[in-house]
Design an enzyme around this catalytic site. Structure first.
Site, PDB file in Angstrom:
ATOM      1  N   ASN A  98       0.790   4.378   0.954  1.00 48.48           N
ATOM      2  CA  ASN A  98       1.416   4.626   2.187  1.00 48.48           C
ATOM      3  C   ASN A  98       1.883   4.590   3.131  1.00 48.48           C
ATOM      4  O   ASN A  98       1.808   4.662   4.412  1.00 48.48           O
ATOM      5  CB  ASN A  98      -0.390   5.878   2.619  1.00 48.48           C
ATOM      6  N   CYS A  99       1.726   2.452   3.434  1.00 47.09           N
ATOM      7  CA  CYS A  99       2.725   1.925   4.479  1.00 47.09           C
ATOM      8  C   CYS A  99       3.797   3.280   4.682  1.00 47.09           C
ATOM      9  O   CYS A  99       4.737   2.744   3.624  1.00 47.09           O
ATOM     10  CB  CYS A  99       2.402   1.252   3.735  1.00 47.09           C
ATOM     11  N   ASP A 100       4.849   2.893   5.156  1.00 47.47           N
ATOM     12  CA  ASP A 100       4.922   3.103   6.680  1.00 47.47           C
ATOM     13  C   ASP A 100       6.366   1.794   5.847  1.00 47.47           C
ATOM     14  O   ASP A 100       7.526   2.603   4.927  1.00 47.47           O
ATOM     15  CB  ASP A 100       5.822   3.460   6.769  1.00 47.47           C
ATOM     16  N   ILE A 144       0.672  -1.057  -0.356  1.00 52.66           N
ATOM     17  CA  ILE A 144      -0.247  -0.212   0.146  1.00 52.66           C
ATOM     18  C   ILE A 144       0.965   1.039   0.364  1.00 52.66           C
ATOM     19  O   ILE A 144       1.949   1.280   0.219  1.00 52.66           O
ATOM     20  CB  ILE A 144      -1.019   0.114   1.620  1.00 52.66           C
ATOM     21  N   LYS A 180       7.404   1.946   2.476  1.00 50.20           N
ATOM     22  CA  LYS A 180       7.971   2.995   1.229  1.00 50.20           C
ATOM     23  C   LYS A 180       9.550   3.244   2.411  1.00 50.20           C
ATOM     24  O   LYS A 180      10.415   2.768   1.243  1.00 50.20           O
ATOM     25  CB  LYS A 180       7.832   4.638   2.254  1.00 50.20           C
TER      26      LYS A 180
END
Length: 116
Positions: A10-12, A8, A15
């Site tokens: 926006n998942c840290d 996903i 990223k």
């Protein structure tokens, strides 16, 4: 085969994994399981390779918000249904390479597996 990183956007953790791959110069294609979709056959192949217990992120907010009745007594079918309905419940990232499938991000592990 080009590495495919599922997650996903926006998942840290995703990223961090993408940043690590970019820094190492590892070619990959990103597939956002929320935006690009996740079909039952693909998820089943992950379950077959890793087991649903390894894929289901019980520590995540999405899982913790479930009613207790849904959390208890999970089996392959119910866990798969939860992950298909809410892909945020899948531990991330899932990485598919010619060598197989793995889940999660660890710089040390990835250095041994993917660095050129």
């Amino acid at each position: 085969m080009t590495m495919i990183l599922y997650g996903i956007s926006n998942c840290d953790t995703v990223k961090k994994a993408r940043r690590w791959l970019d820094e190492q110069g590892v070619a990959y294609r990103f597939h956002d399981v929320r935006k690009d979709g996740l079909d039952a056959a693909m998820l089943q192949s992950w379950i077959d390779a890793l087991g649903w217990e390894r894929l289901l992120n019980k520590a995540g907010t999405t899982f913790r918000k479930l009613p207790e009745a849904q959390k208890g007594g999970l089996d392959t079918a119910s866990a798969k249904a939860l992950m298909l309905d809410q892909p945020a419940m899948i531990r991330r990232p899932v990485v598919k390479t010619a060598d197989g499938i793995c889940v999660g991000f660890s710089p040390a592990d990835w250095q041994a597996r993917f660095a050129a």
